[in-house]
Design a protein around this motif. Structure first.
Motif, PDB file in Angstrom:
ATOM      1  N   GLU A  21       0.828  -1.205   0.000  1.00 23.74           N
ATOM      2  CA  GLU A  21       0.000   0.000   0.000  1.00 23.74           C
ATOM      3  C   GLU A  21       0.865   1.259   0.000  1.00 23.74           C
ATOM      4  O   GLU A  21       0.450   2.309  -0.442  1.00 23.74           O
ATOM      5  N   LYS A  22       2.046   1.146   0.530  1.00 26.68           N
ATOM      6  CA  LYS A  22       2.951   2.292   0.624  1.00 26.68           C
ATOM      7  C   LYS A  22       4.005   2.287  -0.497  1.00 26.68           C
ATOM      8  O   LYS A  22       4.384   3.337  -0.998  1.00 26.68           O
ATOM      9  N   PHE A  23       4.457   1.100  -0.865  1.00 27.84           N
ATOM     10  CA  PHE A  23       5.532   0.959  -1.869  1.00 27.84           C
ATOM     11  C   PHE A  23       5.113  -0.020  -2.974  1.00 27.84           C
ATOM     12  O   PHE A  23       5.698  -1.096  -3.121  1.00 27.84           O
ATOM     13  N   PRO A  24       4.123   0.324  -3.764  1.00 34.70           N
ATOM     14  CA  PRO A  24       3.714  -0.601  -4.826  1.00 34.70           C
ATOM     15  C   PRO A  24       4.828  -0.781  -5.856  1.00 34.70           C
ATOM     16  O   PRO A  24       5.496   0.170  -6.241  1.00 34.70           O
ATOM     17  N   ILE A  25       5.005  -2.031  -6.278  1.00 37.41           N
ATOM     18  CA  ILE A  25       6.077  -2.385  -7.214  1.00 37.41           C
ATOM     19  C   ILE A  25       5.469  -3.041  -8.439  1.00 37.41           C
ATOM     20  O   ILE A  25       4.532  -3.839  -8.347  1.00 37.41           O
ATOM     21  N   SER A  26       6.047  -2.710  -9.577  1.00 39.76           N
ATOM     22  CA  SER A  26       5.666  -3.356 -10.834  1.00 39.76           C
ATOM     23  C   SER A  26       6.913  -3.990 -11.440  1.00 39.76           C
ATOM     24  O   SER A  26       7.983  -3.375 -11.465  1.00 39.76           O
ATOM     25  N   HIS A  27       6.797  -5.223 -11.919  1.00 41.83           N
ATOM     26  CA  HIS A  27       7.950  -5.931 -12.506  1.00 41.83           C
ATOM     27  C   HIS A  27       7.424  -6.699 -13.713  1.00 41.83           C
ATOM     28  O   HIS A  27       7.286  -7.913 -13.670  1.00 41.83           O
ATOM     29  N   PRO A  28       7.128  -5.992 -14.796  1.00 43.42           N
ATOM     30  CA  PRO A  28       6.422  -6.609 -15.921  1.00 43.42           C
ATOM     31  C   PRO A  28       7.266  -7.545 -16.793  1.00 43.42           C
ATOM     32  O   PRO A  28       6.712  -8.400 -17.480  1.00 43.42           O
ATOM     33  N   ASN A  29       8.586  -7.362 -16.774  1.00 39.25           N
ATOM     34  CA  ASN A  29       9.428  -8.220 -17.621  1.00 39.25           C
ATOM     35  C   ASN A  29      10.814  -8.364 -16.993  1.00 39.25           C
ATOM     36  O   ASN A  29      11.071  -7.829 -15.908  1.00 39.25           O
ATOM     37  N   LEU A  30      11.685  -9.091 -17.683  1.00 42.41           N
ATOM     38  CA  LEU A  30      12.985  -9.452 -17.106  1.00 42.41           C
ATOM     39  C   LEU A  30      14.000  -8.325 -17.089  1.00 42.41           C
ATOM     40  O   LEU A  30      15.118  -8.509 -16.629  1.00 42.41           O
ATOM     41  N   SER A  31      13.630  -7.152 -17.600  1.00 41.42           N
ATOM     42  CA  SER A  31      14.616  -6.077 -17.602  1.00 41.42           C
ATOM     43  C   SER A  31      14.128  -4.818 -16.908  1.00 41.42           C
ATOM     44  O   SER A  31      14.889  -3.871 -16.740  1.00 41.42           O
ATOM     45  N   PHE A  32      12.897  -4.782 -16.458  1.00 40.07           N
ATOM     46  CA  PHE A  32      12.346  -3.529 -15.947  1.00 40.07           C
ATOM     47  C   PHE A  32      11.544  -3.734 -14.661  1.00 40.07           C
ATOM     48  O   PHE A  32      10.773  -4.687 -14.532  1.00 40.07           O
ATOM     49  N   SER A  33      11.761  -2.817 -13.719  1.00 40.39           N
ATOM     50  CA  SER A  33      10.954  -2.813 -12.504  1.00 40.39           C
ATOM     51  C   SER A  33      10.748  -1.366 -12.082  1.00 40.39           C
ATOM     52  O   SER A  33      11.608  -0.506 -12.357  1.00 40.39           O
ATOM     53  N   SER A  34       9.645  -1.095 -11.438  1.00 40.29           N
ATOM     54  CA  SER A  34       9.423   0.250 -10.915  1.00 40.29           C
ATOM     55  C   SER A  34       8.807   0.145  -9.532  1.00 40.29           C
ATOM     56  O   SER A  34       8.132  -0.846  -9.213  1.00 40.29           O
ATOM     57  N   MET A  35       9.063   1.166  -8.745  1.00 41.58           N
ATOM     58  CA  MET A  35       8.484   1.232  -7.405  1.00 41.58           C
ATOM     59  C   MET A  35       8.014   2.659  -7.174  1.00 41.58           C
ATOM     60  O   MET A  35       8.668   3.618  -7.613  1.00 41.58           O
ATOM     61  N   THR A  36       6.885   2.788  -6.521  1.00 39.60           N
ATOM     62  CA  THR A  36       6.362   4.108  -6.170  1.00 39.60           C
ATOM     63  C   THR A  36       6.385   4.262  -4.664  1.00 39.60           C
ATOM     64  O   THR A  36       6.105   3.309  -3.935  1.00 39.60           O
ATOM     65  N   VAL A  37       6.764   5.437  -4.206  1.00 42.52           N
ATOM     66  CA  VAL A  37       6.645   5.782  -2.793  1.00 42.52           C
ATOM     67  C   VAL A  37       5.406   6.660  -2.679  1.00 42.52           C
ATOM     68  O   VAL A  37       5.371   7.780  -3.206  1.00 42.52           O
ATOM     69  N   LEU A  38       4.355   6.127  -2.056  1.00 38.45           N
ATOM     70  CA  LEU A  38       3.097   6.857  -1.939  1.00 38.45           C
ATOM     71  C   LEU A  38       3.095   7.684  -0.660  1.00 38.45           C
ATOM     72  O   LEU A  38       3.611   7.251   0.371  1.00 38.45           O
ATOM     73  N   ASN A  39       2.504   8.868  -0.749  1.00 35.44           N
ATOM     74  CA  ASN A  39       2.377   9.732   0.435  1.00 35.44           C
ATOM     75  C   ASN A  39       3.709   9.836   1.177  1.00 35.44           C
ATOM     76  O   ASN A  39       3.816   9.468   2.337  1.00 35.44           O
ATOM     77  N   ALA A  40       4.694  10.335   0.497  1.00 34.64           N
ATOM     78  CA  ALA A  40       6.035  10.397   1.074  1.00 34.64           C
ATOM     79  C   ALA A  40       6.109  11.404   2.212  1.00 34.64           C
ATOM     80  O   ALA A  40       5.553  12.506   2.130  1.00 34.64           O
ATOM     81  N   TYR A  41       6.780  11.001   3.289  1.00 33.78           N
ATOM     82  CA  TYR A  41       7.031  11.895   4.412  1.00 33.78           C
ATOM     83  C   TYR A  41       8.514  11.873   4.719  1.00 33.78           C
ATOM     84  O   TYR A  41       9.290  11.132   4.104  1.00 33.78           O
ATOM     85  N   LEU A  42       8.888  12.680   5.706  1.00 32.50           N
ATOM     86  CA  LEU A  42      10.302  12.872   6.019  1.00 32.50           C
ATOM     87  C   LEU A  42      11.020  11.545   6.252  1.00 32.50           C
ATOM     88  O   LEU A  42      12.162  11.360   5.822  1.00 32.50           O
ATOM     89  N   GLU A  43      10.350  10.608   6.915  1.00 32.05           N
ATOM     90  CA  GLU A  43      11.013   9.336   7.261  1.00 32.05           C
ATOM     91  C   GLU A  43      11.260   8.454   6.021  1.00 32.05           C
ATOM     92  O   GLU A  43      11.937   7.438   6.122  1.00 32.05           O
ATOM     93  N   ASP A  44      10.707   8.851   4.875  1.00 30.38           N
ATOM     94  CA  ASP A  44      10.926   8.087   3.641  1.00 30.38           C
ATOM     95  C   ASP A  44      12.149   8.558   2.863  1.00 30.38           C
ATOM     96  O   ASP A  44      12.486   7.997   1.823  1.00 30.38           O
ATOM     97  N   ARG A  45      12.818   9.569   3.395  1.00 23.28           N
ATOM     98  CA  ARG A  45      14.024  10.057   2.728  1.00 23.28           C
ATOM     99  C   ARG A  45      15.080   8.980   2.668  1.00 23.28           C
ATOM    100  O   ARG A  45      15.188   8.151   3.572  1.00 23.28           O
TER     101      ARG A  45
END
Lengths: 113, 114
Positions: B65-89
């Protein structure tokens, strides 16, 4: 409790000397020990690694000495150069959980010209 | 050799907003990608392991819920930081696992939160 311990936070050597960075670990299940080199602002780059079946691994100026019985290892950097100044992380992982790398706190190496 | 590219290299976001970071493996197939965060104090935390065609394994204290990750193929991945706050630095690192079980990291995405 720190599972991977690096004995020095900081180490200073002169150019041309051999820098020795020490590391110890707790978990006997660890069987793979990479050393990562990190420059400011960069991610950690894999420098050299050893598996627990070996007691020595050499790659150019970098050598790992590994003592399974004592659960310690060391990274030797021969003929240190100012460009080797960086933070070195000793790390460990176990078997099929190779992605779960446990890092030490790092040793900041300064090589003085 | 194994190369891992991450982008952006740096990002600043306002507190409460979200940001997405990407990771690309070049020269090898990254069946598994491990996302780590390095704190400003230089300690490393494993966030999650993403394996193509498998469920993503999140570590304690990290959630989809906080760090959704997508890994659609063998060469690419992405991660989102949702509702980022100071402690996520920190420096978010993508580690791609090779066939020899060696983890190669990218240069990281440095997240600052205002």
């Amino acid at each position: 409790q720190q599972q991977v311990r690096q004995s020095s936070q900081s180490l200073t050597v002169w150019e041309g000397e051999t820098a020795i960075l020490n590391c110890s670990y707790e978990n006997s299940a660890f069987d793979y020990f990479p050393w990562y080199q990190q420059f400011p602002g960069e991610g950690p780059a894999l420098l050299i690694a050893i598996r627990s079946v070996s007691d020595k691994k050499e790659d150019g100026r970098f050598t790992i000495f590994f003592n399974k019985r004592e659960k310690n290892l060391s990274l030797h950097i021969k003929d240190s150069q100012p460009g080797d100044s960086a933070t070195y992380f000793c790390a460990a992982s176990a078997g099929t959980n190779a992605y779960k790398v446990i890092f030490g706190k790092g040793t900041h190496l300064h090589v003085l010209p | 050799g194994a190369l891992v590219y991450q982008y952006p290299r740096r990002t600043i976001c306002k507190s409460g907003t979200s940001m997405r970071m990407e990771c690309q493996a070049v020269g090898f197939q990254a069946t598994s990608v491990a996302w780590y965060r390095q704190s400003p104090q230089k300690t490393f935390e494993l966030i999650a392991l993403s394996t193509v065609n498998s469920a993503i394994k999140y570590e304690q204290n990290f959630t989809q819920e906080k760090f959704p990750i997508s890994h659609p193929n063998l060469s690419f991945s992405s991660m989102t930081v949702l509702n980022a706050y100071l402690e996520d630095r920190g420096l978010y690192l993508c580690g791609a696992l090779t066939g020899e079980n060696t983890l190669y990291f990218g240069a990281g995405t440095r997240l600052s939160v205002l």
